[in-house]
Scaffold this motif. Structure first.
Motif, PDB file in Angstrom:
ATOM      1  N   ILE A  44       0.818  -1.399  -0.018  1.00  0.00           N
ATOM      2  CA  ILE A  44       0.096  -0.140   0.034  1.00  0.00           C
ATOM      3  C   ILE A  44       0.879   1.126   0.042  1.00  0.00           C
ATOM      4  O   ILE A  44       2.126   1.179   0.490  1.00  0.00           O
ATOM      5  N   ALA A  45       0.388   2.239  -0.297  1.00  0.00           N
ATOM      6  CA  ALA A  45       1.112   3.789  -0.353  1.00  0.00           C
ATOM      7  C   ALA A  45       0.034   4.916  -0.111  1.00  0.00           C
ATOM      8  O   ALA A  45      -1.262   4.620   0.038  1.00  0.00           O
ATOM      9  N   PHE A  46       0.929   5.753   0.673  1.00  0.00           N
ATOM     10  CA  PHE A  46       0.184   7.083   1.175  1.00  0.00           C
ATOM     11  C   PHE A  46       0.540   7.962   0.192  1.00  0.00           C
ATOM     12  O   PHE A  46       1.583   8.579   0.205  1.00  0.00           O
ATOM     13  N   LEU A  47      -0.304   8.092  -0.725  1.00  0.00           N
ATOM     14  CA  LEU A  47      -0.169   8.830  -2.236  1.00  0.00           C
ATOM     15  C   LEU A  47      -0.931  10.123  -2.169  1.00  0.00           C
ATOM     16  O   LEU A  47      -2.116  10.108  -1.509  1.00  0.00           O
ATOM     17  N   THR A  48      -0.544  11.357  -2.854  1.00  0.00           N
ATOM     18  CA  THR A  48      -1.484  12.324  -2.881  1.00  0.00           C
ATOM     19  C   THR A  48      -2.275  12.145  -4.220  1.00  0.00           C
ATOM     20  O   THR A  48      -2.160  11.288  -5.008  1.00  0.00           O
ATOM     21  N   ASN A  49      -3.192  12.955  -4.203  1.00  0.00           N
ATOM     22  CA  ASN A  49      -4.013  12.725  -5.617  1.00  0.00           C
ATOM     23  C   ASN A  49      -3.219  12.961  -6.913  1.00  0.00           C
ATOM     24  O   ASN A  49      -3.753  12.311  -7.955  1.00  0.00           O
ATOM     25  N   TRP A  50      -2.415  13.968  -6.729  1.00  0.00           N
ATOM     26  CA  TRP A  50      -1.966  14.264  -8.237  1.00  0.00           C
ATOM     27  C   TRP A  50      -1.288  12.960  -8.881  1.00  0.00           C
ATOM     28  O   TRP A  50      -1.742  12.814  -9.982  1.00  0.00           O
ATOM     29  N   PRO A  51      -0.607  12.272  -8.339  1.00  0.00           N
ATOM     30  CA  PRO A  51       0.009  10.869  -8.995  1.00  0.00           C
ATOM     31  C   PRO A  51      -1.044   9.750  -9.038  1.00  0.00           C
ATOM     32  O   PRO A  51      -1.078   8.826  -9.894  1.00  0.00           O
ATOM     33  N   ALA A  52      -2.094   9.685  -8.203  1.00  0.00           N
ATOM     34  CA  ALA A  52      -2.790   8.456  -8.222  1.00  0.00           C
ATOM     35  C   ALA A  52      -4.268   8.659  -9.095  1.00  0.00           C
ATOM     36  O   ALA A  52      -4.984   7.689  -9.260  1.00  0.00           O
ATOM     37  N   ALA A  53      -4.690   9.863  -9.276  1.00  0.00           N
ATOM     38  CA  ALA A  53      -5.983  10.224  -9.565  1.00  0.00           C
ATOM     39  C   ALA A  53      -6.231   9.576 -10.935  1.00  0.00           C
ATOM     40  O   ALA A  53      -7.519   9.074 -11.202  1.00  0.00           O
ATOM     41  N   ALA A  54      -5.435   9.678 -11.997  1.00  0.00           N
ATOM     42  CA  ALA A  54      -5.738   8.844 -13.322  1.00  0.00           C
ATOM     43  C   ALA A  54      -5.925   7.250 -13.063  1.00  0.00           C
ATOM     44  O   ALA A  54      -6.727   6.685 -13.493  1.00  0.00           O
ATOM     45  N   GLU A  55      -4.905   6.872 -12.140  1.00  0.00           N
ATOM     46  CA  GLU A  55      -5.096   5.283 -12.130  1.00  0.00           C
ATOM     47  C   GLU A  55      -6.180   4.830 -10.997  1.00  0.00           C
ATOM     48  O   GLU A  55      -6.879   3.934 -11.305  1.00  0.00           O
ATOM     49  N   ILE A  56      -6.789   5.932 -10.090  1.00  0.00           N
ATOM     50  CA  ILE A  56      -7.827   5.694  -9.529  1.00  0.00           C
ATOM     51  C   ILE A  56      -9.203   5.779 -10.557  1.00  0.00           C
ATOM     52  O   ILE A  56      -9.973   4.918 -10.486  1.00  0.00           O
ATOM     53  N   HIS A  57      -9.097   6.715 -11.278  1.00  0.00           N
ATOM     54  CA  HIS A  57     -10.258   6.903 -12.592  1.00  0.00           C
ATOM     55  C   HIS A  57     -10.159   5.843 -13.269  1.00  0.00           C
ATOM     56  O   HIS A  57     -11.531   5.075 -13.510  1.00  0.00           O
TER      57      HIS A  57
END
Length: 70
Positions: A44-57
């Motif tokens: 698991i990772a504690f990420l900000t929205n910037w790098p993770a947003a596209a992957e979440i979407h």
């Protein structure tokens, strides 16, 4: 194995901040490397929205609610 616990600050179900200590097996300090490791199933990772947003979407990364219990 990492020698000491790391502290993550998370929001509980009442929107209060809580402290959670984790004992990682590995640590990564670079955001893109952390994202790649997480997407590869290494943890698991504690990420900000910037790098993770596209992957979440795109459904490749899941948001894990971290809530502290009383």
């Amino acid at each position: 194995m990492f020698e000491r616990a790391l502290t993550w600050h998370v929001t509980d179900s009442y929107s209060s901040f809580e402290t959670v200590e984790i004992q990682p097996q590995h640590t990564v300090a670079h955001g893109e490397a952390m994202l790649d490791a997480t997407l590869s199933g290494l943890g698991i990772a504690f990420l900000t929205n910037w790098p993770a947003a596209a992957e979440i979407h795109q459904g490749r990364l899941e948001v894990m609610p971290l809530t502290a219990t009383a």
